[in-house]
Structure formats: structure tokens, C-alpha cells
Motif scaffolding. Structure first.
Motif, PDB file in Angstrom:
ATOM      1  N   GLU A  10       1.964   2.247  -3.447  1.00  0.00           N
ATOM      2  CA  GLU A  10       1.116   2.710  -4.305  1.00  0.00           C
ATOM      3  C   GLU A  10       0.769   4.102  -4.094  1.00  0.00           C
ATOM      4  O   GLU A  10       0.515   4.804  -4.938  1.00  0.00           O
ATOM      5  N   LYS A  11       1.064   4.554  -2.820  1.00  0.00           N
ATOM      6  CA  LYS A  11       0.703   6.039  -2.220  1.00  0.00           C
ATOM      7  C   LYS A  11       1.760   6.622  -2.519  1.00  0.00           C
ATOM      8  O   LYS A  11       2.017   8.027  -2.173  1.00  0.00           O
ATOM      9  N   MET A  54       0.775  -1.036   0.055  1.00  0.00           N
ATOM     10  CA  MET A  54      -0.075   0.046   0.167  1.00  0.00           C
ATOM     11  C   MET A  54       0.948   1.243   0.020  1.00  0.00           C
ATOM     12  O   MET A  54       0.313   2.252  -0.640  1.00  0.00           O
TER      13      MET A  54
END
Length: 462
Positions: free
Chosen positions: A298-299, A295
Motif C-alpha cells: 500500500e505504501k 502494508m
């Protein structure tokens, strides 16, 4: 409450600890001690045990004659027929009959002497048919030991029968002489029991003083007879136990098979525990860590601050996972034990206990690695018990060597009452099983109110 676990062996009780609850060892048949008004020496002639042992000696003569006659006859017949094929099966039949008579002797010893003797190892017949059975009988050491018993028991049975019957008969006869001495002048034509006589004079027990002395001598014989019979039956106990029971080798094989099962079960339980700890602990954290890092990746482009925060949290999860893995590795085998020995390893364990622990290790050398590991985990589990259950203010750990044994003693000033009888392979009972698997002993002395003293004894095997 004092409880002993593990086998006694020849090295069990020389270090100031052992059974303290007044119970007798296995095979004695003793129960709860009762207080008697009369001392043992005076009540022995009237006790059931004395009469049972006397009955055993009386029966030993006819049974000994039967066994000796059968054994010698079959042995001589089998040896004489060895020039033909019939000698071998006849000899095997004789040995088989001796095994049957041995079963009768074990039952007689169990009933009259209260001697519990385990059944010897059965015949191991390889194959089928008469010759396979004959070969198994002839190769069995148990069969030949039964034959040896039949031969040796006969002369001892004759000796013990003569001694016991004479002491018993003369003792009661002299003790009751004041009641029947009048038979001599009435029916025998003499004044009393004659000690000496010739053509010129006779010496008879006929006046009150001599009668009283005779009764006192009879009393001494009567009081001594049960103890003499007990000493005679002690030899019978040794013969039955040594020749009609399982051999030491067979007993040891059974113990090792049992110990092997305990070791296998313990290893399987440890593997299941390690798998559970990995699955529920480090593995779950690593899975969550992988998801968080995904995650964060992705950020990373759209929200660098959030990604940095997630990476920081993941860094903390990595530290936690590493600590759990270190704890798990320490539970398998701590590196400090391998590198620096028991003193440093036990000091590290004691530092994690919830109560102050004084550790004293007096070892000039290190034992075998396997024994060292068992000693470490034994002390570790005992200290965990203190932290969880003892409500103690302090504890001590002492480790020393006594000849070829490694001694461990853990004491605390807690509430006591440790439940050493808990079964199921856990707690103190499970710990005792692990020690027993390597010929170790665990002794628990934990009266209600404390203190608790637990002593473990392991083979050195350096």
C-alpha cells in the motif's frame, strides 16, 4: 542414587551396570538388609522363614494328595464318559476345579513362601450359555497347566515331605539326645540309643564321648535342614510360577498392549507439541509477515522508502521463520541423521550443548531407522538436561554395539542428584517409558555431588 527403569528381560545386566541400591528384585519380598550378630548358617533354624518353608512342605503332602486325587479322578471320569455327551462337561468341570485349587496354591505360596505370582489370564468366554463356558475352559491353556500342576506336584510333595521331615526330626532328636538318653536305661532296658545289636553284643550310645558326638551330628543335621528345605521349596516356586501364573505369551501381550498405549500417548504429545510450535512460532511470524507485506504494497506508491524499509524488515522475518522451521524439522527428524547416521547427528547435537561434549560412536553398521531415531532423541534430551540442570564442566557421549543391543552412555561431571523418579511421562521417567516401549532399558546412576552416568540400552534391529 542409582535407579533402573524398564523391563529386565534376559539381556538386562551384563554390561557393567544395573541396580546398585541394594534392593531386591520383584517377587522376592526382601526389604532393607539388617546386620545380624550370628551368621546365616547358625540362625537359619530359628528364622521365621525356615519355619514357614517347613510348614509349606508339611502342608504340601495333604494338599498334593487332594489335588492329585481330584485331578486324576475327574480326568479319568471325563475320558471314560467321552463316549457319551457327559464326558465333555465333566472334563471341563474337572479343569475348572483345578483352576480353583491353583488359586489356593498361589495364596499358600504367597503366605508361606512370600512368592508373588500374578493371576493367570481369565477365561475368554465367547457367547453365553453352558457350552460357551465349557468350550472356553477346554481351549484355555491355563486350565491344562493347572491340571499338569496337580499331577506333577503330588510325587514331588511326597518326596519333599519325606526328606524334610526326616532331616528335621533326626536333627533335633540327635541334637537333644543328651537331654533324654536316660530314658533308655530307665524305661527301655538298655544303656542308650542302640546302633547295632545281635545275640552276642550290642553297640549303644551311652558314654559321654558318644553322647557328645551324637549331639554334634544332630547339630550338623539341624543347621543343614533349613537349607535343604529351602532347596526343596525352590522347586515348588518354579512349579507355582511356571504352571499357575500367567503364561509368557499372555505376559508379553499385556506388555505390548501397555507399550502400544505409551507409543500412542507419546505420538499424540509430539503432535500437540509440533502444532503448538507451529502456531506460536512460524505460523505467527508468517501471519505478521503477510500483514507487513500488505502494508508495504500500500505504501509502495506514496512512500517508496518506507515500503522498502518494511520489505527489508519482512526479509528478516522470513529468515527467522525459516530458521524456526528448520529447528522444528530437526526436532521431528534431522536430515543429518538420515543422511550420515548417528555419529554426525550426535556431533551436531553436542555442538549446541552449553558444555564441551566429547562424542565417540563405535558402530560398524547402522541400526534400524526407528531405533536410530530413538537413540538420537535420547541423547539429545539427556544433553538438554545437562545444559539446564547439571552445572557440569564437561560431558561425554559413548555409543557402541554389544551383541544385539545398541548401548548409549552419557556422563557429566555436574552436581548429580538427577531425579529419576519424576513421574508424569516427562523428564527421565518419560524417557524411560519411551525406551521401554521398544524393549529398552534406562539406568540412572547420579549420586549427590556427581558424577552422573546414564546408560540406555536398545534392541539393535538392524
Amino acid at each position: 542414587m542409582a535407579t533402573e527403569y524398564g523391563r529386565g528381560h534376559e539381556y538386562g545386566y551384563g554390561y557393567g551396570y544395573g541396580p546398585r541400591d541394594g534392593r531386591s528384585g520383584p517377587g522376592t519380598g526382601a526389604g532393607v538388609e539388617r546386620r545380624h550378630r550370628l551368621p546365616a548358617g547358625l540362625r537359619a533354624p530359628f528364622e521365621a522363614r525356615s519355619w514357614r518353608e517347613f510348614a509349606y512342605v508339611l502342608l504340601s503332602l495333604p494338599i498334593g494328595v487332594l489335588m492329585f486325587t481330584y485331578a486324576v479322578t475327574m480326568l479319568a471320569l471325563g475320558a471314560g464318559l467321552l463316549v457319551t455327551f457327559l464326558g465333555i462337561p465333566v472334563l471341563a468341570a474337572g479343569l475348572a476345579g483345578c483352576r480353583g485349587l491353583g488359586a489356593l496354591e498361589r495364596a499358600r505360596a504367597r503366605g508361606l513362601l512370600r512368592l508373588e505370582v500374578a493371576e493367570p489370564e481369565p477365561l475368554r468366554v465367547r457367547g453365553s450359555g453352558l457350552m460357551a463356558w465349557v468350550g472356553a475352559v477346554l481351549k484355555s491353556g491355563t486350565s491344562w497347566r493347572h491340571l499338569l500342576y496337580a499331577v506333577l506336584h503330588f510325587p514331588w510333595a511326597v518326596f519333599s515331605f519325606v526328606v524334610a521331615v526326616n532331616f528335621w526330626a533326626y536333627g533335633w532328636a540327635l541334637l537333644t539326645y543328651p537331654l533324654w538318653f536316660w530314658l533308655f536305661p530307665v524305661y527301655g532296658g538298655q544303656d542308650g540309643l542302640q546302633l547295632y545289636g545281635d545275640e552276642t553284643h550290642r553297640i549303644s550310645l551311652d558314654n559321654p564321648f558318644e553322647i557328645t558326638v551324637t549331639a554334634l551330628v544332630g547339630l550338623l543335621f539341624t543347621l543343614a535342614t533349613p537349607w535343604i528345605v529351602r532347596a526343596l521349596t525352590l522347586v515348588d516356586r518354579l512349579l507355582v510360577h511356571g504352571l499357575l501364573g500367567p503364561s509368557r505369551l499372555a505376559t508379553r501381550v499385556v506388555e505390548l498392549e501397555s507399550d502400544r498405549g505409551v507409543v500412542v500417548d507419546t505420538a499424540a504429545a509430539d503432535l500437540r507439541r509440533i502444532e503448538r510450535d507451529l502456531h506460536d512460532g512460524a505460523q505467527a511470524r508468517l501471519v505478521a509477515l503477510a500483514m507487513d507485506l500488505g502494508m508495504a504494497r500500500e505504501k509502495l506508491a506514496e512512500d517508496p522508502r518506507a515500503a522498502a524499509r518494511m520489505v527489508d524488515e519482512a526479509h528478516g522475518e522470513v529468515k527467522t521463520a525459516l530458521q524456526e522451521l528448520r529447528d522444528l524439522a530437526r526436532g521431528i527428524h534431522p536430515a543429518v541423521l538420515t543422511d550420515r547416521g548417528l555419529d554426525a547427528a550426535l556431533s551436531a547435537v553436542a555442538s549446541r550443548c552449553t558444555v564441551p561434549v566429547h562424542v565417540e560412536v563405535d558402530l560398524a553398521a547402522r541400526p534400524a531407522p526407528a531405533i536410530e531415531g530413538i537413540a538420537y532423541f535420547t541423547v539429545s534430551e539427556l544433553l538438554q538436561n545437562i545444559s539446564k540442570h547439571a552445572r557440569a564442566g564437561s560431558a561425554t557421549v559413548d555409543v557402541w554395539r554389544s551383541e544385539d543391543r545398541l548401548m548409549l552412555q552419557v556422563t557429566d561431571d555436574g552436581v548429580g542428584g538427577a531425579d529419576a523418579g519424576a513421574g508424569g511421562g516427562s523428564g527421565l521417567a518419560g524417557l524411560a517409558e519411551r525406551l521401554d516401549a521398544v524393549d529398552g532399558i534406562l539406568v540412572v546412576d547420579s549420586p549427590a555431588g556427581g558424577p552422573t552416568r546414564i546408560t540406555a540400552e536398545l534392541p539393535w534391529r538392524g
